[in-house]
Write a protein that holds these residues in place. Structure first.
Motif, PDB file in Angstrom:
ATOM      1  N   MET A   1       0.839  -1.189   0.000  1.00  0.00           N
ATOM      2  CA  MET A   1       0.000   0.000   0.000  1.00  0.00           C
ATOM      3  C   MET A   1       0.875   1.240   0.000  1.00  0.00           C
ATOM      4  N   ALA A   2       0.510   2.195  -0.839  1.00  0.00           N
ATOM      5  CA  ALA A   2       1.303   3.408  -0.948  1.00  0.00           C
ATOM      6  C   ALA A   2       1.285   4.196   0.341  1.00  0.00           C
ATOM      7  N   SER A   3       2.392   4.793   0.682  1.00  0.00           N
ATOM      8  CA  SER A   3       2.493   5.580   1.912  1.00  0.00           C
ATOM      9  C   SER A   3       1.890   6.951   1.699  1.00  0.00           C
ATOM     10  N   THR A   4       1.228   7.448   2.757  1.00  0.00           N
ATOM     11  CA  THR A   4       0.657   8.792   2.669  1.00  0.00           C
ATOM     12  C   THR A   4       1.727   9.856   2.704  1.00  0.00           C
ATOM     13  N   ASP A   5       3.001   9.456   2.962  1.00  0.00           N
ATOM     14  CA  ASP A   5       4.087  10.438   2.916  1.00  0.00           C
ATOM     15  C   ASP A   5       4.384  10.876   1.489  1.00  0.00           C
ATOM     16  N   ASN A   6       3.944  10.083   0.507  1.00  0.00           N
ATOM     17  CA  ASN A   6       4.221  10.390  -0.894  1.00  0.00           C
ATOM     18  C   ASN A   6       3.231  11.443  -1.375  1.00  0.00           C
ATOM     19  N   THR A   7       3.509  12.703  -1.020  1.00  0.00           N
ATOM     20  CA  THR A   7       2.540  13.773  -1.299  1.00  0.00           C
ATOM     21  C   THR A   7       3.038  14.746  -2.358  1.00  0.00           C
ATOM     22  N   SER A  10       0.285  15.646  -4.423  1.00  0.00           N
ATOM     23  CA  SER A  10      -0.943  15.860  -3.675  1.00  0.00           C
ATOM     24  C   SER A  10      -1.190  17.344  -3.481  1.00  0.00           C
ATOM     25  N   PRO A  11      -2.438  17.717  -3.265  1.00  0.00           N
ATOM     26  CA  PRO A  11      -2.749  19.118  -2.980  1.00  0.00           C
ATOM     27  C   PRO A  11      -2.010  19.581  -1.723  1.00  0.00           C
ATOM     28  N   GLU A  12      -1.665  20.848  -1.688  1.00  0.00           N
ATOM     29  CA  GLU A  12      -0.976  21.394  -0.524  1.00  0.00           C
ATOM     30  C   GLU A  12      -1.816  21.220   0.733  1.00  0.00           C
ATOM     31  N   ALA A  13      -3.127  21.331   0.598  1.00  0.00           N
ATOM     32  CA  ALA A  13      -4.019  21.179   1.750  1.00  0.00           C
ATOM     33  C   ALA A  13      -3.910  19.783   2.344  1.00  0.00           C
ATOM     34  N   TYR A  14      -3.733  18.778   1.478  1.00  0.00           N
ATOM     35  CA  TYR A  14      -3.622  17.415   1.982  1.00  0.00           C
ATOM     36  C   TYR A  14      -2.341  17.248   2.791  1.00  0.00           C
ATOM     37  N   ALA A  15      -1.248  17.790   2.305  1.00  0.00           N
ATOM     38  CA  ALA A  15       0.020  17.695   3.028  1.00  0.00           C
ATOM     39  C   ALA A  15      -0.104  18.350   4.399  1.00  0.00           C
ATOM     40  N   SER A  16      -0.781  19.503   4.455  1.00  0.00           N
ATOM     41  CA  SER A  16      -0.976  20.194   5.736  1.00  0.00           C
ATOM     42  C   SER A  16      -1.866  19.370   6.662  1.00  0.00           C
ATOM     43  N   LEU A  74     -10.081  20.610   4.766  1.00  0.00           N
ATOM     44  CA  LEU A  74     -11.064  19.585   4.386  1.00  0.00           C
ATOM     45  C   LEU A  74     -11.995  20.099   3.301  1.00  0.00           C
ATOM     46  N   GLN A  75     -12.414  21.341   3.429  1.00  0.00           N
ATOM     47  CA  GLN A  75     -13.313  21.910   2.425  1.00  0.00           C
ATOM     48  C   GLN A  75     -12.618  22.016   1.072  1.00  0.00           C
ATOM     49  N   SER A  76     -11.356  22.408   1.071  1.00  0.00           N
ATOM     50  CA  SER A  76     -10.635  22.568  -0.193  1.00  0.00           C
ATOM     51  C   SER A  76     -10.374  21.240  -0.876  1.00  0.00           C
ATOM     52  N   LEU A  77     -10.442  20.156  -0.114  1.00  0.00           N
ATOM     53  CA  LEU A  77     -10.164  18.827  -0.676  1.00  0.00           C
ATOM     54  C   LEU A  77     -11.411  18.114  -1.183  1.00  0.00           C
ATOM     55  N   GLU A  78     -12.561  18.711  -0.998  1.00  0.00           N
ATOM     56  CA  GLU A  78     -13.805  18.044  -1.360  1.00  0.00           C
ATOM     57  C   GLU A  78     -13.860  17.658  -2.833  1.00  0.00           C
ATOM     58  N   ASP A  79     -13.354  18.511  -3.703  1.00  0.00           N
ATOM     59  CA  ASP A  79     -13.445  18.253  -5.142  1.00  0.00           C
ATOM     60  C   ASP A  79     -12.102  17.874  -5.763  1.00  0.00           C
ATOM     61  N   GLU A  80     -11.099  17.610  -4.922  1.00  0.00           N
ATOM     62  CA  GLU A  80      -9.782  17.248  -5.433  1.00  0.00           C
ATOM     63  C   GLU A  80      -9.738  15.764  -5.825  1.00  0.00           C
ATOM     64  N   SER A  81      -8.874  15.467  -6.767  1.00  0.00           N
ATOM     65  CA  SER A  81      -8.643  14.089  -7.175  1.00  0.00           C
ATOM     66  C   SER A  81      -7.563  13.502  -6.267  1.00  0.00           C
ATOM     67  N   LEU A  82      -7.936  12.526  -5.461  1.00  0.00           N
ATOM     68  CA  LEU A  82      -7.032  11.926  -4.484  1.00  0.00           C
ATOM     69  C   LEU A  82      -6.872  10.438  -4.747  1.00  0.00           C
ATOM     70  N   THR A  83      -5.756   9.901  -4.304  1.00  0.00           N
ATOM     71  CA  THR A  83      -5.584   8.449  -4.374  1.00  0.00           C
ATOM     72  C   THR A  83      -6.544   7.800  -3.382  1.00  0.00           C
ATOM     73  N   GLU A  84      -6.704   6.487  -3.481  1.00  0.00           N
ATOM     74  CA  GLU A  84      -7.599   5.778  -2.562  1.00  0.00           C
ATOM     75  C   GLU A  84      -7.147   5.952  -1.114  1.00  0.00           C
ATOM     76  N   GLU A  85      -5.825   5.890  -0.902  1.00  0.00           N
ATOM     77  CA  GLU A  85      -5.301   6.029   0.456  1.00  0.00           C
ATOM     78  C   GLU A  85      -5.532   7.447   0.986  1.00  0.00           C
ATOM     79  N   GLN A  86      -5.281   8.446   0.141  1.00  0.00           N
ATOM     80  CA  GLN A  86      -5.486   9.826   0.559  1.00  0.00           C
ATOM     81  C   GLN A  86      -6.964  10.095   0.854  1.00  0.00           C
ATOM     82  N   ALA A  87      -7.840   9.553   0.032  1.00  0.00           N
ATOM     83  CA  ALA A  87      -9.272   9.739   0.248  1.00  0.00           C
ATOM     84  C   ALA A  87      -9.702   9.123   1.579  1.00  0.00           C
ATOM     85  N   ALA A  88      -9.085   7.998   1.950  1.00  0.00           N
ATOM     86  CA  ALA A  88      -9.408   7.356   3.232  1.00  0.00           C
ATOM     87  C   ALA A  88      -8.969   8.232   4.396  1.00  0.00           C
TER      88      ALA A  88
END
Length: 503
Positions: A1-7, A10-16, A74-88
């Motif tokens: 499983m891909a690590s969530t460290d691989n950002t 990823s959107p800047e909001a997700y990293a934060s 969280l609001q900024s990520l609502e419409d972002e395209s995320l990996t399955e792990e990031q979405a979880a």
């Protein structure tokens, strides 16, 4: 499983958000260590300071979670395209944020401090067999929990809100359906065994077992099972538990002078909990992907190791010589005698954690019924001892002579409510996982040969490594190929106890 460290993509909001999750995880782990210390090593007089320490950490964790920035990310990520792990990760943090954001920080501090104080009061009340000593603390605790539940879901079902703290994504209605199946089936099976009148004597009874030798026996069992000492330790506590994470998973047990099986099975049970923590992805520490799914899934791991391994005939073929080495007076005990002894039922038992594998669930069911009535205001604090005793008589045919053996025996109500379902959910899921594992592995053969690593690896592959990647019901389907069902547990107990009692 891909690590969530691989950002990097990823959107800047997700990293934060991920960085905040790790900080929150560290605060919670610090609280867990302090709570472990309180229950294992802290001197009795340390309670006032510990209450303030844990209250501060609880408030800090709450602030980290409900900070306005978290809501914005969280609001900024609502419409972002995320990996399955990031979405979880986002799903789990959004759920936590939405539940916590409505609860005032002052209430969180009050609740945390009162939980610490209540545990001390409960210990005193149990030791003195004095429910009235505990009642005021319990009254205040239920008021604070109702206030928190009302903040999360105004006008909603308080009990459901509290239940979802520990059992997210597993509908309460489904659990209650399973409980109804178990109540009907187990009461009938226990009655059949009683009517048959066949006794399974214990060759372990009637002797004295010193604590030092029992501890050595538990240590040997842990070594045999593969418990990594660089990541854990064995201690004693009034109520056995496990505490930790994927780097530090500590076990506790307790010893009874006249019953070495009690400590041994408790140790194996808590080892099962430790396998889950230690099997979580290390590079996901502090994030939802490095956290256990729910109390029910956690309990499935301890129940699997305690009952499907530690109480199996194959295990006693392997382990009985070790027990005889510690207790030479058991030299003439046979494997069949030992196997029967660790699996015999004794409905007259009053204590949940000492209950046999069948009647255990009636102990859980009566607690859930009392728990729900109390949370929903249908039962007053003063009525709990009476109702407890009535249900013990109705379900198990015994009545506690003291509250210490009755409604004061469990520590749970000193810190939380709506948590008991996880124990029976865990047993049901353990049987389902065991059945799935047997499709891939010769479980009994591996146990008989002392090869436990493949069992642990199977559980890690099917359960542990996913962390909170999947909602509970989906994880169960991923792990076993089908939704949660009581069928495997009922088949397991019918076969096992039908053979033991020649039904």
């Amino acid at each position: 499983m891909a690590s969530t460290d691989n950002t990097q993509h990823s959107p800047e909001a997700y990293a934060s958000l991920l960085e905040r999750a790790r900080k929150l995880g560290n605060v919670r782990m610090a609280s867990m260590v302090l709570a472990w210390d309180q229950r294992v090593m802290m001197p009795e007089g340390g309670t006032p300071a510990r209450a303030q320490q844990l209250s501060t950490l609880s408030s800090l964790g709450h602030d980290l979670l409900v900070d306005d920035e978290v809501g914005e990310w969280l609001q900024s990520l609502e419409d972002e395209s995320l990996t399955e792990e990031q979405a979880a990760v986002v799903r789990e943090l959004r759920r936590e944020y939405e539940r916590a954001a409505e609860v005032p920080a002052e209430l969180i501090e009050q609740l945390s401090a009162h939980q610490v104080e209540s545990q001390q009061v409960w210990q005193e009340a149990k030791a003195a067999d004095d429910f009235d000593h505990f009642a005021p603390a319990l009254e205040q605790l239920i008021d604070l929990n109702r206030e928190r539940a009302a903040a999360i879901d105004p006008g909603g079902d308080h009990y459901r809100v509290l239940y979802e703290d520990s059992q997210p994504y597993l509908p309460l209605e489904r659990v209650e359906e399973i409980f109804a199946e178990l109540r009907e089936h187990l009461v009938a099976l226990i009655e059949e065994i009683r009517e048959d009148g066949r006794e399974l004597p214990s060759p372990f009874s009637g002797h004295s077992y010193d604590e030092e030798s029992q501890r050595a026996l538990s240590e040997d069992a842990l070594d045999l099972l593969g418990y990594p000492r660089e990541h854990g330790r064995l201690d004693t506590a009034p109520h056995p538990f496990m505490s930790g994470n994927q780097f530090d998973a500590r076990i506790t047990t307790r010893f009874k002078e006249d019953d070495p099986i009690d400590a041994l099975t408790a140790t194996i049970h808590e080892f099962g909990h430790a396998t889950y923590q230690l099997g979580l992805p290390k590079d996901e520490y502090g994030t939802p992907l490095g956290s256990p799914r729910s109390s029910g899934v956690h309990e499935s791991q301890s129940r699997f190791w305690e009952n499907h391994v530690g109480r199996s005939r194959a295990f006693w073929e392997l382990f009985l010589p070790t027990m005889k080495a510690h207790f030479p007076h058991l030299e003439d005990v046979t494997v069949e005698e030992a196997y029967a002894a660790v699996n015999r039922i004794y409905p007259e038992n009053l204590i949940r954690v000492e209950a046999d594998e069948l009647t255990y669930h009636l102990h859980i069911i009566l607690r859930c019924e009392i728990d729900r009535a109390f949370v929903e205001g249908e039962l007053e604090v003063s009525e709990i001892p009476r109702v407890w005793n009535e249900k013990m008589e109705a379900y198990l045919g015994v009545t506690p002579e003291t509250d210490a053996e009755g409604c004061l025996q469990d520590t749970h109500w000193s810190y939380s409510f709506a948590k008991f379902q996880g124990y029976t959910v865990g047993s049901v899921l353990a049987a389902q996982l065991d059945a799935a594992m047997r499709e891939d592995l010769d479980v009994d053969g591996l146990v008989r040969d002392g090869e436990f690593e493949p069992l642990w690896e199977w559980m890690t592959d099917h359960v542990h490594r996913h962390g909170q990647r999947y909602p509970t019901e989906e994880l169960i389907e991923v792990a076993t190929g089908e939704p949660l069902t009581a069928d495997y547990f009922l088949e397991y107990v019918d076969e096992k106890f039908g053979e033991l009692y020649e039904l």
